[in-house]
Design a protein around this motif. Structure first.
Motif, PDB file in Angstrom:
ATOM      1  N   GLU A 469       0.819  -1.210   0.000  1.00 26.88           N
ATOM      2  CA  GLU A 469       0.000   0.000   0.000  1.00 26.88           C
ATOM      3  C   GLU A 469       0.854   1.262   0.000  1.00 26.88           C
ATOM      4  O   GLU A 469       0.460   2.287  -0.571  1.00 26.88           O
ATOM      5  N   SER A 486       1.179   4.758  -2.110  1.00 23.75           N
ATOM      6  CA  SER A 486       1.241   6.146  -1.650  1.00 23.75           C
ATOM      7  C   SER A 486       1.997   6.187  -0.334  1.00 23.75           C
ATOM      8  O   SER A 486       1.492   5.729   0.696  1.00 23.75           O
ATOM      9  N   LEU A 489       0.352   7.670   3.010  1.00 25.16           N
ATOM     10  CA  LEU A 489      -0.835   7.121   3.662  1.00 25.16           C
ATOM     11  C   LEU A 489      -0.756   7.279   5.181  1.00 25.16           C
ATOM     12  O   LEU A 489       0.310   7.157   5.788  1.00 25.16           O
ATOM     13  N   ASP A 521     -10.152   6.935   7.161  1.00 26.40           N
ATOM     14  CA  ASP A 521      -8.967   6.753   6.310  1.00 26.40           C
ATOM     15  C   ASP A 521      -8.810   5.294   5.891  1.00 26.40           C
ATOM     16  O   ASP A 521      -7.710   4.728   5.944  1.00 26.40           O
ATOM     17  N   THR A 528      -7.446   4.927 -11.596  1.00 21.13           N
ATOM     18  CA  THR A 528      -7.154   6.338 -11.867  1.00 21.13           C
ATOM     19  C   THR A 528      -7.749   6.801 -13.186  1.00 21.13           C
ATOM     20  O   THR A 528      -7.770   8.002 -13.468  1.00 21.13           O
ATOM     21  N   GLN A 545      -4.281   3.064  -7.974  1.00 19.05           N
ATOM     22  CA  GLN A 545      -3.474   3.658  -6.913  1.00 19.05           C
ATOM     23  C   GLN A 545      -4.131   3.432  -5.561  1.00 19.05           C
ATOM     24  O   GLN A 545      -5.349   3.536  -5.415  1.00 19.05           O
ATOM     25  N   TRP A 546      -3.269   3.132  -4.574  1.00 17.72           N
ATOM     26  CA  TRP A 546      -3.748   2.987  -3.204  1.00 17.72           C
ATOM     27  C   TRP A 546      -4.080   4.365  -2.651  1.00 17.72           C
ATOM     28  O   TRP A 546      -3.290   5.301  -2.753  1.00 17.72           O
ATOM     29  N   THR A 547      -5.279   4.483  -2.104  1.00 18.93           N
ATOM     30  CA  THR A 547      -5.759   5.768  -1.613  1.00 18.93           C
ATOM     31  C   THR A 547      -6.542   5.571  -0.330  1.00 18.93           C
ATOM     32  O   THR A 547      -6.690   4.432   0.146  1.00 18.93           O
ATOM     33  N   GLN A 548      -7.068   6.657   0.242  1.00 20.85           N
ATOM     34  CA  GLN A 548      -7.795   6.581   1.502  1.00 20.85           C
ATOM     35  C   GLN A 548      -9.087   7.376   1.432  1.00 20.85           C
ATOM     36  O   GLN A 548      -9.161   8.424   0.773  1.00 20.85           O
TER      37      GLN A 548
END
Length: 693
Positions: A469, A486, A489, A521, A528, A545-548
């Motif tokens: 992640e 990311s 994070l 979160d 994307t 993409q790893w995101t929150q």
């Protein structure tokens, strides 16, 4: 009681024969019966390894009734029915009937538990819609230390056929096992390090089964334990070979499995406690049906070869600080290697070396307080070498301190706990990151009367992001995407409220729970909208993409076993169960690959020599899908079990026949990345023999 020499020789012969020559079972069964003809049909003492015939009251004869089993994953060594947190234990006959090639498939009959699917070789547990790094998979209380959370095509390095019991702690369990247990814990207990003297000085069990119908393969396992009141020794082995299976729509290419695993262990024992060590080897080769190749063109598909050496030390001191106290400690070292082959060419190699240690001290204070405190730490190095090395070499260190306490006032029980961790990542050629997850829990139970018990839990749990992640950057061919991590994070936090109820009388055992989990979160991977050109295959892969974002999970689960009759015709039970979970983003939209709702029923019958069951589980369609995700149709799986059990002096035999997907349903697993190309096996059967000695 020390076994007679002739009995001991026969037990050793049986154990060695079942390890080396499983096809000799019928002849050995006949020989053993002839040798003890005078005892045939007589209800003698059962072997200590036999989970079927034990001295118990009528209530304990019901296969569902496992709530009295001690949960070793709890530092206070509670039974399942004494815990305020939702806990399931799979053991005995029910575990024998549910054992499968993967851990997830083995425990998927439990409410709130389903399995991921990347072919039959890979099935990681999904607890209440959460999986991957949010569910800790343990072997005897320590992490399996594999790379199954890195990619969905990686299998956990644990063997369910060797388990004495499998414990499932649903909901946040970070207090006991750190941030990787924010969704729950699955602990496989296999007794590789003996903790108590062996009953009668020698015992064991073995099994050989053969698959037919749409499955084609065999599995053989054996386990032996021996010793006296001062020492105990253990050895086990499993061999599994399964060819590509069939589905209602044809052969599922590249779905083979070939597994070899075994261990030896031993302990010193005494009134003071025990200390022991074990060494284990796990070898697993399996195909990736998502990339089957084309054998007609001489092109072999993608397949994986996993190897792990594991060394464990475990011990305990009895009452070191007076009555009611205890000290337990364990340490494990693993050396893991995982090679992904593209045909005969090495594609990517995953290596991991890890050390983990744990110490738990329990105390009994005045006024009814029971407490436990512990320290857990670990260090690991992970690296991937090859074209799919989308995560850099990373050194990880972690340290956690926790404490739990319980107070009982007649019908009221109060549980408290807290934990703080420090997790540090040091990736190659990137800046390091560190996190300090903090977790706390308040829960309890209220026994209204002899029939009703209510439970409530309020948990705050935090999770540190994991390597993929944070640091991923490259093509992940297993999911056909280019993944980007990311490094910025933040910690993921869950706040869960759960209410539960248990009801028991002479004719029914039932338990239900409802929960609401609010994530701050929440870490997930999102498209994307951009693409990456994969020149090797001349195609474009989506960039994810790893995101929150904040997320919500809520659900309901329950089961009830109705004891219909217990008379001269035998014991009749009817089990019904169901579960549902909903996972959404707080700002709107569904989370991907959330397990579908389901409900099921099973009718069971047994007498001293026979047992049989017929059941069906309905998986509802899943159309509450994320953007870019396709719905999955519902399906019903019908299964049946039949077994004949024979006690023969100090040996017990069991011949069994299991049937699965008897209506030949076309079934696709919604939680799988491969659901559009990979189906579950069609109508299948397994025939085999178990022996307890």
């Amino acid at each position: 009681m020390t076994p007679r020499p002739t009995h001991l020789r026969r037990r050793l012969t049986l154990a060695l024969a079942l390890i080396l020559f499983p096809t000799a079972l019928p002849a050995l069964s006949w020989a053993a019966t002839a040798d003890s003809a005078g005892a045939a049909g007589t209800d003698l003492d059962s072997p200590p390894s036999d989970t079927r015939h034990t001295d118990a009251d009528s209530r304990d004869r019901h296969v569902k009734d496992l709530d009295g089993v001690v949960v070793t994953a709890s530092p206070l060594r509670d039974s399942a029915d004494a815990l305020s947190k939702p806990t399931e234990v799979l053991a005995g006959e029910r575990l024998d009937e549910d054992r499968a090639a993967s851990l997830g498939e083995t425990i998927s009959s439990l409410p709130g538990v389903q399995s991921s699917n990347f072919g039959p070789g890979v099935g990681r547990p999904i607890l209440r819609g959460l999986d991957g790094p949010r569910v800790a998979v343990l072997s005897n209380g320590l992490s399996t230390q594999d790379v199954s959370t890195i990619s969905q095509d990686h299998s956990p390095a644990v063997e369910s056929f060797l388990a004495d019991q499998i414990e499932v702690l649903k909901g946040p369990s970070t207090l006991l096992y750190g941030s990787g247990a924010i969704g729950g814990v699955v602990n496989v207990v296999d007794g590789r390090i003996p903790e108590a003297p062996i009953a009668d000085g020698f015992s064991g069990r073995a099994e050989a089964r053969f698959d037919a119908g749409d499955r084609d393969g065999s599995t053989a396992m054996a386990r032996i334990d021996g010793g006296n009141d001062r020492f105990a020794l253990h050895a086990d082995a499993v061999y599994r070979n399964a060819r590509d299976y069939d589905t209602p729509e044809g052969r599922q290419a590249n779905s083979f499995i070939d597994t070899h695993t075994g261990s030896v262990g031993g302990s010193l024992l005494g009134d003071w406690g025990f200390v022991g060590v074990s060494a284990a080897r796990f070898e697993d080769d399996y195909g990736n049906p998502g990339e089957p190749g084309d054998l007609a063109e001489g092109e072999r598909g993608v397949w994986l070869r996993m190897r792990q050496n594991r060394y464990d030390l475990k011990g305990a001191l009895t009452a070191p600080w007076g009555e009611g106290s205890g000290l337990r400690y364990s340490f494990g070292h693993t050396d893991y290697s995982h090679v992904e082959f593209e045909g005969e060419e090495v594609g990517t190699t995953f290596n991991k070396q890890a050390n983990e240690g744990r110490v738990e001290a329990s105390f009994a204070f005045g006024n009814g307080w029971q407490t436990a405190a512990g320290l857990q730490g670990g260090a690991s190095t992970f690296e991937a070498i090859g074209e799919e090395s989308f995560v850099p070499r990373t050194d990880t260190r972690s340290l956690g301190l926790f404490g739990v306490a319980r107070k009982q006032w007649d019908a009221l029980q109060l549980d408290l706990g807290a934990r703080i961790d420090k997790v540090e990542y040091d990736p190659a050629a990137q800046a390091s990151r560190d996190f300090k997850p903090v977790s706390a829990s308040l829960g309890g139970g209220w026994k209204l009367n002899e029939r009703w018990r209510l439970t409530a839990n309020l948990d705050h749990a935090e999770r540190a992001p994991v390597e993929e992640e944070l640091f991923a950057d490259g093509p992940h061919i297993a999911t056909l995407a280019y993944e980007i991590g990311s490094a910025d994070l933040r910690k993921e936090a869950a706040n869960q409220l759960e209410i539960g109820a248990q009801y028991r009388n002479d004719w029914v055992d039932a338990k239900f729970s409802a929960y609401y989990n609010r994530f701050n979160d929440f870490i997930y991977i999102a498209d994307t909208g951009e693409q990456w050109y994969w020149d090797e295959e001349d195609e474009y892969l989506p960039i994810r993409q790893w995101t929150q974002a904040d997320a919500r999970f809520h659900g309901f689960e329950g089961e009830a076993t109705f004891h219909l009759a217990d008379n001269e015709t035998g014991t009749w039970d009817l089990r019904v169960f169901g579960d549902t979970v909903r996972g959404t983003l707080a700002d709107g939209g569904n989370l991907p690959r959330i397990a579908p709702s389901r409900f099921g029923t099973q009718l069971r019958w047994s007498n001293p020599s026979w047992r049989a069951s017929l059941g069906a589980t309905r998986y509802q369609k899943q159309d509450k899908v994320a953007a870019g995700e396709t719905p999955t149709a519902g399906y019903t799986l019908v299964d049946a079990h039949l077994a004949w059990h024979h006690d023969n002096d100090d040996t017990a035999w069991e011949v069994f026949l299991d049937g699965s997907n008897l209506t030949n349903e076309a079934a696709r697993v919604h939680t799988s990345f491969l659901k559009d190309s990979v189906m579950l096996p069609g109508r299948s059967a397994s025939f085999g023999v178990r022996v307890f000695f």
